[in-house]
Design an enzyme around this catalytic site. Structure first.
Site, mmCIF file in Angstrom:
data_model
loop_
_atom_site.group_PDB
_atom_site.id
_atom_site.type_symbol
_atom_site.label_atom_id
_atom_site.label_comp_id
_atom_site.label_asym_id
_atom_site.label_seq_id
_atom_site.Cartn_x
_atom_site.Cartn_y
_atom_site.Cartn_z
ATOM 1 N N HIS A 83 46.769 48.324 38.635
ATOM 2 C CA HIS A 83 45.917 47.174 38.906
ATOM 3 C C HIS A 83 44.975 47.532 40.033
ATOM 4 O O HIS A 83 45.377 48.108 41.036
ATOM 5 C CB HIS A 83 46.755 45.956 39.286
ATOM 6 C CG HIS A 83 46.040 44.665 39.069
ATOM 7 N ND1 HIS A 83 46.045 44.007 37.865
ATOM 8 C CD2 HIS A 83 45.277 43.929 39.888
ATOM 9 C CE1 HIS A 83 45.315 42.908 37.960
ATOM 10 N NE2 HIS A 83 44.831 42.849 39.189
ATOM 11 N N ASP A 162 48.738 31.721 38.377
ATOM 12 C CA ASP A 162 47.754 32.636 38.978
ATOM 13 C C ASP A 162 46.407 32.479 38.278
ATOM 14 O O ASP A 162 45.364 32.520 38.926
ATOM 15 C CB ASP A 162 48.217 34.095 38.925
ATOM 16 C CG ASP A 162 47.109 35.006 39.455
ATOM 17 O OD1 ASP A 162 46.704 34.816 40.617
ATOM 18 O OD2 ASP A 162 46.621 35.859 38.708
ATOM 19 N N ARG A 169 39.637 30.390 43.055
ATOM 20 C CA ARG A 169 39.259 31.304 44.153
ATOM 21 C C ARG A 169 37.904 31.935 43.868
ATOM 22 O O ARG A 169 37.088 32.117 44.767
ATOM 23 C CB ARG A 169 40.324 32.418 44.294
ATOM 24 C CG ARG A 169 41.612 31.954 44.938
ATOM 25 C CD ARG A 169 42.674 33.028 44.839
ATOM 26 N NE ARG A 169 42.282 34.264 45.448
ATOM 27 C CZ ARG A 169 42.641 35.489 45.022
ATOM 28 N NH1 ARG A 169 43.422 35.615 43.960
ATOM 29 N NH2 ARG A 169 42.257 36.548 45.648
ATOM 30 N N SER A 184 48.644 37.231 43.947
ATOM 31 C CA SER A 184 48.005 37.183 42.631
ATOM 32 C C SER A 184 48.342 38.440 41.820
ATOM 33 O O SER A 184 48.760 38.360 40.651
ATOM 34 C CB SER A 184 46.485 37.061 42.835
ATOM 35 O OG SER A 184 45.781 37.406 41.682
ATOM 36 N N LYS A 188 51.503 38.911 38.660
ATOM 37 C CA LYS A 188 51.141 39.286 37.278
ATOM 38 C C LYS A 188 51.848 40.559 36.847
ATOM 39 O O LYS A 188 52.317 40.684 35.729
ATOM 40 C CB LYS A 188 49.638 39.570 37.174
ATOM 41 C CG LYS A 188 48.765 38.352 37.145
ATOM 42 C CD LYS A 188 47.358 38.706 36.667
ATOM 43 C CE LYS A 188 46.510 39.366 37.723
ATOM 44 N NZ LYS A 188 45.892 38.473 38.691
#
Ligand code: URA
Length: 433
Positions: A83, A162, A169, A184, A188
């Site tokens: 990520h 999220d 956001r 966040s 995930k």
């Protein structure tokens, strides 16, 4: 009865939340009992007044358990994922996920949409006609088993809270805050069931973390929180003072990903894909050392196995694979304008954040939650730091939905032309974990 006004007062007055109250707030928002305006007010209060590590852990748990926590162990193969904390031109996931799957590792990748000035993998994938970014859990399982890779968004089953917070956001300027980023991302990644996770923590003008110190702190926290939740994790801190690759914009980035998967593509994009793939293979236990891991990743790219996985995934998720036969024709923009150099000199650098904002502004990202993104628009960088240019020579191409002289002028102002040559630093700045 949970009272959101009291919860908001706590953070407004710089007090510390009871962890249970954070869970109740997030759950109530998920049930539609707390409206977006109260959540937005809390996001800003927390952004300004801070969340301590206990509050951040409570937020991570609340997001994680807002949906299911997947377990793919019955498929009998190791799982891994990466990520990114968000960058400009960062299309690495598009190549990396199929590449690692081509090495025999399951990649259940859950990605996001554009966030702030950065692009999102889901928006990029959706520029392929028909590509579906939501799959139900059974479809995810069978695709993982058959092809080894899925690339999806949260949906109602996977960290849905999220998804709700992320969208708010994005449009309330509350993105660049370590506790929000950690909760966040980790929620995930743990929910999707990846047991080995590499984080690409971007650092520089186009990243949320502008300094090495803040990137280090984020990387350490991402790795520590993931390990505490049972995953094997590591992070690379990578440079984001110049866009990654040559393209910024949804369809343009898919085109560049196709080029890279065909063995071409810009050198930085290719190198970072292989660096991250090597870490994923190591963490997943599929290679004994860095050299072996990198050789295996390189082979999957060079042999066309990674490309074949990408096409199989596009097909399985409803995408029109024939659109990939000639990626250059994917979602062409009606107007392509040259961005001229403002002076004679050497390309010394660029304001990567301003480029990201420009692409959002011409329709490549969202200014309000309900906005659609235009897959066609974006910027193609034609020059590298250190290139000598003459006034008026093109630095970039701006792909636009309509003629827009002001956007072209803004694009030109993103680049610095100086007497001294600019140098581009190494792609990978540091490793954590
Ligand atoms: N990516 C995410 O999924 N969340 C963030 O907060 C930042 C990048």
């Amino acid at each position: 009865m949970f009272d959101p006004r009291e919860f908001l007062r706590t953070k407004r007055d710089r007090r510390v939340h009871d962890p249970q109250a954070i869970g109740e707030f997030i759950a109530a928002h998920g049930r539609g009992e707390v409206p977006d305006y109260q959540v937005s007010a809390w996001l800003m209060a927390a952004f300004l007044n801070g969340l301590d590590p206990v509050e951040t852990d409570a937020l991570t748990q609340a997001l994680l358990h807002s949906g299911r926590v997947f377990d793919w162990s019955s498929l009998g193969r190791p799982t891994a994922d990466k990520h990114s904390t968000g960058g400009v031109g960062d299309k690495i996931s598009l190549m990396l996920a199929p590449l690692v799957a081509a090495c025999g590792i399951l990649v259940p990748m859950v990605s996001g949409r554009g966030l702030g000035h950065t692009g999102g993998t889901l928006d990029k994938l959706e520029s392929i006609p028909g590509f579906r970014t939501t799959l139900d859990p059974d479809a995810m399982r069978s695709q993982l088993d058959e092809i080894g890779v899925v690339m999806v968004g949260q949906g109602p089953d996977l960290a849905p809270a999220d998804g709700l917070l992320y969208a708010l956001r994005d449009v309330t300027s509350t993105v660049e805050f370590e506790p929000f980023i950690v909760s966040s991302i980790v929620s995930k990644k743990i929910a999707e069931g990846a047991r080995a996770i590499v984080y690409d923590v971007k650092c520089g003008s186009g990243a949320f973390m502008k300094t090495l110190e803040s990137a280090r702190s984020l990387a350490t926290r991402l790795v520590g929180t993931s390990k505490a939740l049972g995953a094997n994790a590591a992070a690379l801190i990578t440079d984001m003072n110049w866009p990654l690759g040559r393209t910024i914009g949804n369809a343009l980035e898919v085109r560049e990903a196709c080029e890279t998967l065909h063995g071409g593509g810009p050198a930085d994009t290719r190198a970072l894909t292989l660096d991250l793939a090597a870490v994923m293979l190591r963490l997943a236990g599929a290679a004994s050392d860095d050299r072996a891991a990198r050789a295996r990743a390189q082979d999957a790219l060079d042999s066309g196995a990674a490309w074949a996985k990408f096409v199989a995934m596009v097909r399985a998720q409803g995408g029109d694979e024939t659109a990939l036969d000639s990626p250059r024709d994917l979602c062409p923009a009606p107007v392509v304008a040259k961005v001229p150099a403002a002076a004679d000199g050497v390309v010394a650098g660029c304001d990567c954040f301003a480029i990201g904002e420009l692409v959002v502004g011409i329709g490549g990202g969202r200014r309000a939650k309900e906005d659609d993104v235009d897959p066609r628009v974006g910027l193609v960088v034609l020059r590298e730091p250190g290139d000598r240019v003459r006034r008026g020579e093109p630095l970039a191409e701006l792909h636009l939905a309509r003629e827009d002289g002001a956007a072209v002028a803004r694009a030109a102002a993103c680049f610095t032309i100086a007497d001294e040559a600019g140098v581009r630093g190494p792609g990978v700045l540091e490793r954590v974990g």
